[in-house]
Design a protein around this motif. Sequence first.
Motif, PDB file in Angstrom:
ATOM      1  N   HIS A   1      -3.238  22.782   8.319  1.00 27.75           N
ATOM      2  CA  HIS A   1      -2.845  22.902   6.915  1.00 27.75           C
ATOM      3  C   HIS A   1      -1.379  23.327   6.899  1.00 27.75           C
ATOM      4  O   HIS A   1      -0.997  24.262   7.605  1.00 27.75           O
ATOM      5  CB  HIS A   1      -3.720  23.927   6.184  1.00 27.75           C
TER       6      HIS A   1
ATOM      7  N   HIS B   1     -13.329  20.553   6.308  1.00 25.68           N
ATOM      8  CA  HIS B   1     -12.290  21.537   6.004  1.00 25.68           C
ATOM      9  C   HIS B   1     -11.009  20.895   5.487  1.00 25.68           C
ATOM     10  O   HIS B   1      -9.952  21.531   5.486  1.00 25.68           O
ATOM     11  CB  HIS B   1     -12.004  22.386   7.246  1.00 25.68           C
TER      12      HIS B   1
ATOM     13  N   LYS C   1      -8.219  19.779   3.044  1.00 26.52           N
ATOM     14  CA  LYS C   1      -7.613  20.286   1.821  1.00 26.52           C
ATOM     15  C   LYS C   1      -6.474  19.354   1.435  1.00 26.52           C
ATOM     16  O   LYS C   1      -6.111  18.454   2.192  1.00 26.52           O
ATOM     17  CB  LYS C   1      -7.053  21.699   2.046  1.00 26.52           C
TER      18      LYS C   1
ATOM     19  N   SER D   1      -3.798  19.129   4.113  1.00 22.99           N
ATOM     20  CA  SER D   1      -4.241  18.784   5.471  1.00 22.99           C
ATOM     21  C   SER D   1      -3.406  17.657   6.054  1.00 22.99           C
ATOM     22  O   SER D   1      -3.062  16.693   5.356  1.00 22.99           O
ATOM     23  CB  SER D   1      -5.702  18.332   5.463  1.00 22.99           C
TER      24      SER D   1
END
Length: 87
Positions: free
Chosen positions: A34, A59, A61, A64
């Motif tokens: 991230h 995971h 986002k 990312s």
Amino acid sequence: QDGYSLMELIRNAGVTELLALCGGCLSCATCHVHIDDVSLSKLPAMGADENDLLDGSDHRKANSRLSCQVSVTAELDGMTVTIAEED
């Protein structure tokens, strides 16, 4: 260090939490990170293959990226990177 991928620099720094199992071949998504929003805005748009691999992560986002696909330049000095949790 210009000319290196973010993945290479993380691994060269001895950070073992970044798996990067494929070594930067864009085939595994184990170098998922991230990136802070300011630095993210300076990066080129991600390609379709990177996007497809990130789609498989629980995971993912908005910030990312796969670190093997981020080329480090002087413009990214001060970038903050967090290694994503493993899937």
